[in-house]
Design a protein around this motif. Structure first.
Motif, PDB file in Angstrom:
ATOM      1  N   LYS A 215       0.838  -1.206   0.000  1.00  0.00           N
ATOM      2  CA  LYS A 215       0.000   0.000   0.000  1.00  0.00           C
ATOM      3  C   LYS A 215       0.868   1.248   0.000  1.00  0.00           C
ATOM      4  N   THR A 216       1.884   1.260   0.861  1.00  0.00           N
ATOM      5  CA  THR A 216       2.782   2.404   0.928  1.00  0.00           C
ATOM      6  C   THR A 216       3.504   2.612  -0.390  1.00  0.00           C
ATOM      7  N   ASP A 219       1.157   3.964  -3.045  1.00  0.00           N
ATOM      8  CA  ASP A 219       0.869   5.379  -2.752  1.00  0.00           C
ATOM      9  C   ASP A 219       2.035   6.254  -3.201  1.00  0.00           C
ATOM     10  N   ARG A 222       2.082   6.631  -6.955  1.00  0.00           N
ATOM     11  CA  ARG A 222       1.129   7.654  -7.430  1.00  0.00           C
ATOM     12  C   ARG A 222       1.737   9.047  -7.382  1.00  0.00           C
ATOM     13  N   GLN A 223       2.656   9.239  -6.431  1.00  0.00           N
ATOM     14  CA  GLN A 223       3.303  10.552  -6.278  1.00  0.00           C
ATOM     15  C   GLN A 223       4.531  10.689  -7.180  1.00  0.00           C
ATOM     16  N   SER A 264      -5.134  -1.219  -4.633  1.00  0.00           N
ATOM     17  CA  SER A 264      -4.427  -0.338  -5.572  1.00  0.00           C
ATOM     18  C   SER A 264      -4.736  -0.730  -7.013  1.00  0.00           C
TER      19      SER A 264
END
Length: 320
Positions: A215-216, A219, A222-223, A264
């Motif tokens: 998950k991290t 995330d 995405r950045q 995700s």
């Protein structure tokens, strides 16, 4: 009719009270690592609480089912092999435990196969005759419907070892003893080692390997964070390679992907579809690649569906 459904995950145990296609209530709690016997008292407590709270009459309890993360002989209702998860399970008489405490019938099967049953009977694969289910989480599991029947094989492992198909014969040793399995190359269990041994990841990143989960990483992807993007793409390439192998082996009309990793899906699904469409050899069959509709509840509902089918057909051997 009601049933108790138990999904014994590698790190989390989920127990639900199910009626038909509805989960009335469930509880989840961390598993005590390594030992199934150590978890039985807590599991029994949750089961008793659910049955008492919902005032379930014994005659309306169709049975209990357990989704197990390892090899299972469902006909004999026993675990046959584990790999670093609940290694005492082969020696535990689970049907006697259920009968002694609740006086009801019991089924057990591989967890991914029961998740497949849920998705096939009432989820993303409903009405399909040829289907593969892939679950990605602590480990990686699969189940297969072939010509309208869930396949089992001579030793009840057919279709369930998709996480242990070799995608890199020079790769990492897996908990099953083989080298380069899908699970060893791209599962949550191996993620810290994947990060620590990656040749293109910085030493600073490697020092914090145990603090990252998928998950991290997604995330961060995405950045636009480059190292997280590299790690995620490497793992997605492994998952795509596995799915291509499943398509070549089973010729499904649909592949359903489940497990916590699919939170995700906005990143994973388009990436997998593009890569699979480009590399698979399936000239007459554009396979649908989709996410689970039942999510984390697929195995619980698969247990309910299986118990209902057994009761309807009145023949355990026709199911297993």
């Amino acid at each position: 009719m009601y049933c108790i459904a138990i999904d014994l995950g590698g790190t989390i145990i989920k127990i639900g009270l199910v009626k038909g296609d509805e989960i009335l209530e469930f509880s989840s709690f961390p598993a005590i690592a390594g030992s199934l016997d150590s978890n039985l008292p807590a599991m029994g407590g949750v089961i008793n609480r659910l049955l008492s709270k919902w005032k379930v009459p014994r005659e309306e309890l169709a049975g209990m089912g357990l989704a197990f993360p390892g090899m299972v002989n469902p006909k004999e209702k026993r675990v046959t092999s584990t790999n670093d998860k609940y290694d005492d399970a082969c020696d535990i008489d689970l049907p006697s435990w259920v009968d002694r405490n609740w006086g009801t019938s019991f089924i057990i099967d591989n967890d991914a196969r029961l998740a497949l049953a849920g998705e096939w009977y009432m989820g993303a694969g409903k009405n399909s005759r040829n289907m593969v289910m892939m679950t990605i989480g602590t480990g990686i599991g699969t189940g297969v419907v072939l010509d309208g029947r869930i396949i089992k094989g001579t030793h009840y492992q057919a279709g369930s070892l998709g996480g242990h198909i070799v995608v890199d014969y020079r790769g990492r040793r897996c908990t099953c003893g083989n080298i380069g399995c899908v699970e060893a190359m791209a599962s949550s269990f191996f993620l810290p080692e994947i990060i620590r041994t990656h040749p293109k990841i910085s030493s600073e990143y490697k020092a914090k390997a145990s603090s990252y989960d998928f998950k991290t990483l997604f995330d961060l992807m995405r950045q636009g964070e480059p190292e997280a993007t590299l790690l995620c793409k490497d793992c997605m390439d492994v998952w795509a390679a596995a799915i291509i192998n499943y398509i070549h082996a089973y010729d499904p009309e649909i592949v359903v992907i489940g497990g916590g990793i699919m939170r995700s899906a906005d990143i994973i699904l388009p990436y997998l579809k593009e890569r699979i469409d480009r590399l698979v050899w399936a000239p007459e069959n554009k396979v649908e690649i989709t996410t689970s509709l039942l999510g984390d509840n697929a195995a619980l509902l698969g247990i309910s569906c299986t118990l209902s089918t057994i009761k309807k057909e009145k023949c355990y051997e026709q199911i297993f």
